[in-house]
Motif scaffolding. Structure first.
Motif, PDB file in Angstrom:
ATOM      1  N   PHE A  52       0.865  -1.173   0.000  1.00  0.00           N
ATOM      2  CA  PHE A  52       0.000   0.000   0.000  1.00  0.00           C
ATOM      3  C   PHE A  52       0.905   1.228   0.000  1.00  0.00           C
ATOM      4  N   ARG A  61       4.929  -5.620  17.973  1.00  0.00           N
ATOM      5  CA  ARG A  61       4.161  -6.816  18.376  1.00  0.00           C
ATOM      6  C   ARG A  61       4.693  -8.037  17.630  1.00  0.00           C
ATOM      7  N   PHE A  71       1.331  -9.379  12.590  1.00  0.00           N
ATOM      8  CA  PHE A  71       1.150  -8.171  11.791  1.00  0.00           C
ATOM      9  C   PHE A  71       1.092  -8.514  10.303  1.00  0.00           C
ATOM     10  N   ASP A 109      -2.239 -10.135   9.531  1.00  0.00           N
ATOM     11  CA  ASP A 109      -3.346  -9.170   9.564  1.00  0.00           C
ATOM     12  C   ASP A 109      -3.314  -8.257   8.332  1.00  0.00           C
ATOM     13  N   ARG A 142      -4.586 -10.011   5.267  1.00  0.00           N
ATOM     14  CA  ARG A 142      -6.052 -10.147   5.293  1.00  0.00           C
ATOM     15  C   ARG A 142      -6.727  -8.820   4.969  1.00  0.00           C
ATOM     16  N   LEU A 143      -6.206  -7.724   5.550  1.00  0.00           N
ATOM     17  CA  LEU A 143      -6.804  -6.403   5.335  1.00  0.00           C
ATOM     18  C   LEU A 143      -6.824  -6.043   3.851  1.00  0.00           C
ATOM     19  N   ALA A 158      -9.005  -8.268   1.593  1.00  0.00           N
ATOM     20  CA  ALA A 158     -10.444  -7.953   1.708  1.00  0.00           C
ATOM     21  C   ALA A 158     -10.800  -6.734   0.873  1.00  0.00           C
ATOM     22  N   LEU A 159      -9.918  -5.756   0.820  1.00  0.00           N
ATOM     23  CA  LEU A 159     -10.194  -4.575  -0.006  1.00  0.00           C
ATOM     24  C   LEU A 159     -10.249  -4.952  -1.487  1.00  0.00           C
ATOM     25  N   CYS A 186     -13.505  -6.494  -2.516  1.00  0.00           N
ATOM     26  CA  CYS A 186     -14.726  -5.685  -2.427  1.00  0.00           C
ATOM     27  C   CYS A 186     -15.464  -5.752  -3.772  1.00  0.00           C
ATOM     28  N   PRO A 187     -16.773  -6.071  -3.764  1.00  0.00           N
ATOM     29  CA  PRO A 187     -17.502  -6.122  -5.040  1.00  0.00           C
ATOM     30  C   PRO A 187     -17.454  -4.766  -5.743  1.00  0.00           C
ATOM     31  N   ALA A 213     -19.333  -2.264  -1.464  1.00  0.00           N
ATOM     32  CA  ALA A 213     -19.496  -2.589  -0.045  1.00  0.00           C
ATOM     33  C   ALA A 213     -18.705  -1.617   0.827  1.00  0.00           C
ATOM     34  N   MET A 216     -16.386  -0.497   3.713  1.00  0.00           N
ATOM     35  CA  MET A 216     -15.213  -1.236   4.198  1.00  0.00           C
ATOM     36  C   MET A 216     -14.533  -0.558   5.375  1.00  0.00           C
ATOM     37  N   LEU A 252      -7.360   4.817   4.839  1.00  0.00           N
ATOM     38  CA  LEU A 252      -6.560   3.591   4.939  1.00  0.00           C
ATOM     39  C   LEU A 252      -5.283   3.852   5.747  1.00  0.00           C
ATOM     40  N   GLU A 310      -6.376   3.522   9.174  1.00  0.00           N
ATOM     41  CA  GLU A 310      -6.620   2.100   9.493  1.00  0.00           C
ATOM     42  C   GLU A 310      -5.296   1.381   9.780  1.00  0.00           C
ATOM     43  N   VAL A 311      -4.264   1.705   9.001  1.00  0.00           N
ATOM     44  CA  VAL A 311      -2.952   1.076   9.181  1.00  0.00           C
ATOM     45  C   VAL A 311      -2.306   1.529  10.493  1.00  0.00           C
ATOM     46  N   LEU A 336      -4.206  -1.571  12.309  1.00  0.00           N
ATOM     47  CA  LEU A 336      -3.369  -2.693  11.858  1.00  0.00           C
ATOM     48  C   LEU A 336      -2.136  -2.813  12.747  1.00  0.00           C
ATOM     49  N   GLY A 376      -3.059  -4.370  16.113  1.00  0.00           N
ATOM     50  CA  GLY A 376      -3.842  -5.604  16.031  1.00  0.00           C
ATOM     51  C   GLY A 376      -5.258  -5.436  16.538  1.00  0.00           C
ATOM     52  N   LEU A 404     -10.322  -4.626  12.229  1.00  0.00           N
ATOM     53  CA  LEU A 404     -10.138  -3.926  10.954  1.00  0.00           C
ATOM     54  C   LEU A 404     -11.464  -3.941  10.215  1.00  0.00           C
ATOM     55  N   PRO A 411     -12.472  -3.883   7.090  1.00  0.00           N
ATOM     56  CA  PRO A 411     -12.731  -4.794   5.974  1.00  0.00           C
ATOM     57  C   PRO A 411     -12.806  -6.270   6.364  1.00  0.00           C
ATOM     58  N   VAL A 412     -12.220  -6.669   7.493  1.00  0.00           N
ATOM     59  CA  VAL A 412     -12.170  -8.097   7.827  1.00  0.00           C
ATOM     60  C   VAL A 412     -12.787  -8.391   9.188  1.00  0.00           C
TER      61      VAL A 412
END
Lengths: 355, 355
Positions: A178, A287, A292, A295, A298-299, A302-303, A306-307, B158, B160, B247, B250-251, B255, B258, B261, B263-264
């Motif tokens: 990202f 951590r 990390f 996670d 997965r994050l 999932a993005l 997204c439909p 969707a 997120m 985002l 979010e990070v 993220l 931990g 999140l 989206p998940v």
């Protein structure tokens, strides 16, 4: 496309490194500066690429505004946090060096912050942030524009701040990292000037005249008849936030290290004494145990899942399109407009063998 | 204005602290939570003030989703950088506590970062950032919305991510501190819901329907017929930047520690297990000698001195209008809509003596 020349990435890197080496940069430093500069064209962000070599960087050498041999001087070392003077070293290299120091500190202390003053233009902020992400870390880069004044505060007549870029990069599992890399204005000046060079109009919403009315002639910017709008556009849709983000960058990147400040600069509004913040966080140190990375994967997965509104246009995160273009350009070569290719060939005649 | 009741700030603070104390918070903790919550009404940001007491915070206690007695647990202490579990302590207090820890570390190491997981809603992020600025430091607060999903990525169907607030506060010389406190969407949900309660339409540009068309009925948000737009509005004017900033939060906020999140999340999209970043930088530790305070005063003075477009509307920086409203409300009392006053009086009957 006979007005575009495809140049292999390696060729471009060595050519540009050669140009910087001729200006006195040591070989490794020249390589990094070349990689930072070519990153723009590699990823399709051509406004921050080679077009700036003759317009922005070489004049710094010609006018003695950058010192090819300058070393970063650590003014204060607090362990996780350093105050550093770049002594006008080339920003393309100095920012990479700041990230290197911050990354090393993050691996020991969980985070590393390098607060840099007296830098010059760093190129794509995202290139530098990405260097941290490639080590599995989170990189945050902010840079002001030195004393340059480009956009006025909402409700103000005088330009006070630059386009003040902000970038964050983070590993994203199997996908490319990202990478958010943004000016805090709607677009950077490079996008406006590219349109002016191409003779293209620009969308309403990028520039505004003195009374706030939309201006679609890109040349109006350098004629002083229009100014860049802040992200958010109008007060109703958040221009105070865009201005606030520009000010956030001014504070973190320039006020903190004591670099030039747009609103109070006495350099006549030039992009000198630029301030840079390089903040690197090492999530696996903070951590430990690998959670990390899991996670993060997965994050971002999932993005991507997204439909989409348009099935032909899958959802992507910032950094994905740039990585896709870079992968393509690494294979087929980097497309340069013919005029830019000629410019570079005049500096490095061996490049003509490619075209 | 017989539909507004003016309540003295002190009265409001002690009333709300009393309500929190009844739910089991220790006195000092209840005071801080009350101050954080009343900060919204004090500064005129009523979408993040007392209106949320019965709608957001008291249900957390009633449903056992916050633990009034929970202590912050330090999971990893790296000196300048800490990983902390909030164990569902009330976010209004926990975020203030995180800033306190980060401030103390910043005074020793130049910066302090507290990465918090399992928090609950923190109220105005700006309140918490301001606590650092009042110590002469730079405070940066970011918070995600736990598993809550409010806005879709550009081009996605969707929701997120949440509205993911970001705040920075910094001393500004003789004037009130600079405080940027923003959602990364055009507006936060509170602004939309306030308009829905008042029966007012909203400007085009805040909400969009499934096909991206503007929606001006605020009730469409909670009917699921419209979603919040990202700062920047459309792709052409920077919605990818607004999404990228969401985002970024979010990070950094979720993220990293931990936390849940968006989206998940498997919490069904609730605002549980919120992640918070509290980063405090001590400029006078990084570059001692008082020059930071002087530079800061000059920077913000120059912004205030920017010639205005409208002479009746002087240029201000974020944090100024809020401080001006707070100063006025401290003198005349805090204006509460009659319906909100009645709500609070039902919880704390002694408040009726004021109205």
């Amino acid at each position: 496309m006979n007005d575009t020349v495809l140049v292999p990435h390696r060729t471009l890197l060595s050519t540009v490194a050669g140009v910087f080496a001729e200006r006195g940069l040591a070989p490794r430093r020249a390589e990094i500066a070349a990689e930072a500069l070519c990153h723009g064209d590699l990823t399709g962000v051509s406004s921050h690429g080679l077009v700036n070599l003759t317009r922005l960087y070489l004049p710094l050498f010609a006018e003695g505004r950058t010192d090819p041999l300058a070393e970063l001087e650590i003014l204060n070392d607090l362990g996780a946090c350093l105050h550093v003077d770049a002594h006008e070293a080339l920003g393309l290299w100095a920012a990479a060096e700041a990230v290197k120091i911050a990354t090393e500190r993050a691996s020991r202390f969980g985070l590393g912050l390098v607060s840099l003053r007296r830098a010059t233009h760093i190129g794509c902020a995202g290139y530098h942030a990405l260097r941290a992400a490639r080590q599995g870390m989170i990189g945050l880069i902010a840079s002001n524009c030195g004393g340059q004044r480009i956009a006025p505060p909402p409700g103000g007549l005088a330009a006070m701040l630059g386009t003040n870029p902000l970038s964050l990069a983070c590993p994203a599992g199997a996908g490319p990292p990202f990478v958010l890399d943004m000016s805090t204005t709607v677009v950077p000046t490079g996008r406006i000037r590219a349109a002016a060079r191409a003779g293209d109009p620009i969308p309403a919403g990028w520039l505004a005249g003195r009374d706030g009315e939309p201006v679609t002639d890109p040349a109006a910017l350098d004629r002083g008849e229009a100014h860049l709008r802040w992200l958010g556009g109008s007060p109703e849709t958040g221009s105070y936030k865009g201005f606030g983000l520009g000010l956030l960058v001014e504070v973190l990147a320039a006020l903190l290290p004591g670099a030039a400040l747009g609103p109070v600069s006495d350099s006549g509004g030039r992009d000198e004494d630029i301030g840079v913040l390089a903040l690197v966080i090492a999530p696996e140190v903070l951590r430990p145990g690998g959670s990390f990375a899991a996670d993060s994967a997965r994050l971002f997965r999932a993005l991507l899942d997204c439909p989409p509104v348009d099935p032909a246009q899958p959802v992507r995160y910032p950094g994905w399109p740039e990585a896709e273009r870079a992968a393509r350009n690494r294979v087929r070569g980097i497309p340069l407009p013919r005029a830019l290719f000629e410019e570079l060939s005049a500096l490095a005649p061996e490049l003509r063998e490619v075209g």
